[in-house]
Write a protein that holds these residues in place. Structure first.
Motif, PDB file in Angstrom:
ATOM      1  N   TYR A   1      -1.039  -6.562  -0.475  1.00 46.16           N
ATOM      2  CA  TYR A   1      -0.841  -6.058   0.734  1.00 46.16           C
ATOM      3  C   TYR A   1      -0.770  -4.571   0.483  1.00 46.16           C
TER       4      TYR A   1
ATOM      5  N   TYR B   1       0.658  -1.640   3.061  1.00 50.08           N
ATOM      6  CA  TYR B   1       1.590  -1.564   4.398  1.00 50.08           C
ATOM      7  C   TYR B   1       1.763  -0.066   4.651  1.00 50.08           C
TER       8      TYR B   1
ATOM      9  N   GLN C   1       4.293   2.468   6.607  1.00 56.50           N
ATOM     10  CA  GLN C   1       5.982   2.656   7.087  1.00 56.50           C
ATOM     11  C   GLN C   1       6.223   4.161   7.475  1.00 56.50           C
TER      12      GLN C   1
ATOM     13  N   GLN D   1      10.806   3.129  10.842  1.00 53.96           N
ATOM     14  CA  GLN D   1      10.460   1.940  11.447  1.00 53.96           C
ATOM     15  C   GLN D   1      10.092   0.887  10.324  1.00 53.96           C
ATOM     16  N   GLY D   2      10.051  -0.064  10.692  1.00 45.83           N
ATOM     17  CA  GLY D   2       9.463  -1.262   9.616  1.00 45.83           C
ATOM     18  C   GLY D   2       7.909  -1.002   9.207  1.00 45.83           C
ATOM     19  N   PRO D   3       7.679  -1.883   8.066  1.00 42.89           N
ATOM     20  CA  PRO D   3       6.266  -1.790   7.466  1.00 42.89           C
ATOM     21  C   PRO D   3       5.449  -2.378   8.500  1.00 42.89           C
TER      22      PRO D   3
ATOM     23  N   LEU E   1       1.435  -3.994   8.516  1.00 41.60           N
ATOM     24  CA  LEU E   1       0.543  -4.216   7.799  1.00 41.60           C
ATOM     25  C   LEU E   1      -0.735  -3.646   8.151  1.00 41.60           C
TER      26      LEU E   1
ATOM     27  N   GLN F   1      -4.773  -7.036   3.816  1.00 40.76           N
ATOM     28  CA  GLN F   1      -4.125  -8.113   2.935  1.00 40.76           C
ATOM     29  C   GLN F   1      -5.329  -8.627   2.311  1.00 40.76           C
TER      30      GLN F   1
ATOM     31  N   ASP G   1      -6.905 -10.112   6.255  1.00 37.63           N
ATOM     32  CA  ASP G   1      -6.675  -9.429   7.472  1.00 37.63           C
ATOM     33  C   ASP G   1      -6.652  -8.002   7.484  1.00 37.63           C
TER      34      ASP G   1
ATOM     35  N   MET H   1       4.977   6.611   4.772  1.00 37.35           N
ATOM     36  CA  MET H   1       4.955   5.941   3.139  1.00 37.35           C
ATOM     37  C   MET H   1       3.881   4.717   3.289  1.00 37.35           C
TER      38      MET H   1
ATOM     39  N   LEU I   1       3.010   1.588   1.458  1.00 37.90           N
ATOM     40  CA  LEU I   1       3.579   0.605   0.523  1.00 37.90           C
ATOM     41  C   LEU I   1       2.571  -0.451   0.108  1.00 37.90           C
TER      42      LEU I   1
ATOM     43  N   LEU J   1       7.182 -11.205  -1.090  1.00 40.19           N
ATOM     44  CA  LEU J   1       6.611 -10.245  -1.460  1.00 40.19           C
ATOM     45  C   LEU J   1       7.346  -9.144  -2.529  1.00 40.19           C
TER      46      LEU J   1
ATOM     47  N   PHE K   1       7.289  -5.514  -3.673  1.00 38.56           N
ATOM     48  CA  PHE K   1       7.107  -4.159  -3.156  1.00 38.56           C
ATOM     49  C   PHE K   1       7.186  -3.001  -4.276  1.00 38.56           C
ATOM     50  N   GLY K   2       6.103  -2.321  -4.272  1.00 37.40           N
ATOM     51  CA  GLY K   2       6.329  -1.019  -5.059  1.00 37.40           C
ATOM     52  C   GLY K   2       7.140   0.259  -4.729  1.00 37.40           C
ATOM     53  N   GLU K   3       7.212   1.275  -5.281  1.00 41.50           N
ATOM     54  CA  GLU K   3       8.187   2.175  -4.513  1.00 41.50           C
ATOM     55  C   GLU K   3       7.314   3.051  -3.644  1.00 41.50           C
TER      56      GLU K   3
END
Lengths: 115, 121
Positions: free
Chosen positions: B33, B35, B37, B41-43, B45, B48, B56, B89, B91, B110, B112-114
């Motif tokens: 995925y 994302y 961010q 706020q939230g990530p 998408l 994918q 998607d 960001m 992600l 999931l 996640f990377g940094e």
């Protein structure tokens, strides 16, 4: 369209207190509800997750309560510690497209635990 | 412990320039995925992948964003030209697809990377 609504946006609690974060979803196809914890400068990390066949799941000080009929779920952090200070995201996953889930995240809650 | 690798960690670019982000998922994870961010706020998408196929990309601004995962392993997200509103960001996450009755099924977790923090000036 925000499919997962999260509240509150920010939360301040004292050490030892209970932190409660709430989420509501709309899509009844969702069937997996994880919570992620994110520290500044880091990517989110899975904290705890629940499927709708149970109403509660507990792992240590973290508990998810799930209300399928109300389409709501919440995260409870018992005995909150300063190290719990982070941003918490609820998420919902479900719907099959070639067998993969499409995860949707809430906007996040910034938790600060005062010592 | 296996991790999702992302680079660069930080990128500052000027408006209208091109920028690219790279992601190497955890070995064996079929689902990847991207994302975005925005601070506070939230990530959200963007795209994918399941192996090398796009599952998607409905939220990917295709006039300026592109993503590929040619060999079904690592992936690149490109923005050209970058705009001020792209500051965020980025992600990357991966997950392990399990198989149930001959059909792939995502386990749900999931990793996640940094992230890659982009600033567009």
């Amino acid at each position: 369209q925000q499919q997962v609504k999260q509240s509150p946006q920010s939360l301040i609690v004292q050490k030892g207190g209970i932190s409660i974060i709430n989420c509501a979803y709309e899509n009844t196809a969702f069937d997996y509800f994880p919570w992620y914890q994110q520290f500044p400068g880091k990517g989110p990390a899975l904290l705890i997750a629940i499927r709708p066949d149970v109403s509660e799941k507990k792992e240590g000080r973290f508990t998810i309560s799930f209300n399928k009929s109300a389409k709501q779920f919440s995260l409870h952090i018992m005995d909150s510690q300063p190290g719990d200070s982070a941003t918490y995201f609820c998420a919902a996953m479900g719907g099959r497209f070639r067998g993969s889930y499409i995860p949707t995240f809430g906007r996040g809650t910034s938790l600060i635990v005062h010592p | 412990e296996a991790e999702v690798a992302q680079s660069p960690r930080y990128k500052i670019t000027e408006k209208s320039q091109a920028v690219a982000f790279w992601c190497d998922p955890i070995s064996g994870h079929a689902t990847l995925y991207w994302y975005r961010q925005i601070l506070g706020q939230g990530p959200e998408l963007l795209v994918q992948f399941q192996d090398e196929s796009v599952v998607d990309d409905s939220q990917l601004p295709k006039d300026r964003f592109s993503a590929e995962r040619l060999k079904g392993v690592d992936s690149t997200l490109k923005i050209q030209p970058a705009e001020l509103g792209d500051s965020a960001m980025y992600l990357c996450a991966s997950s392990l697809a399990s198989w149930v009755r001959g059909r792939p099924r995502n386990t749900g977790e999931l990793f996640f990377g940094e992230g890659s923090r982009l600033t567009v000036l």
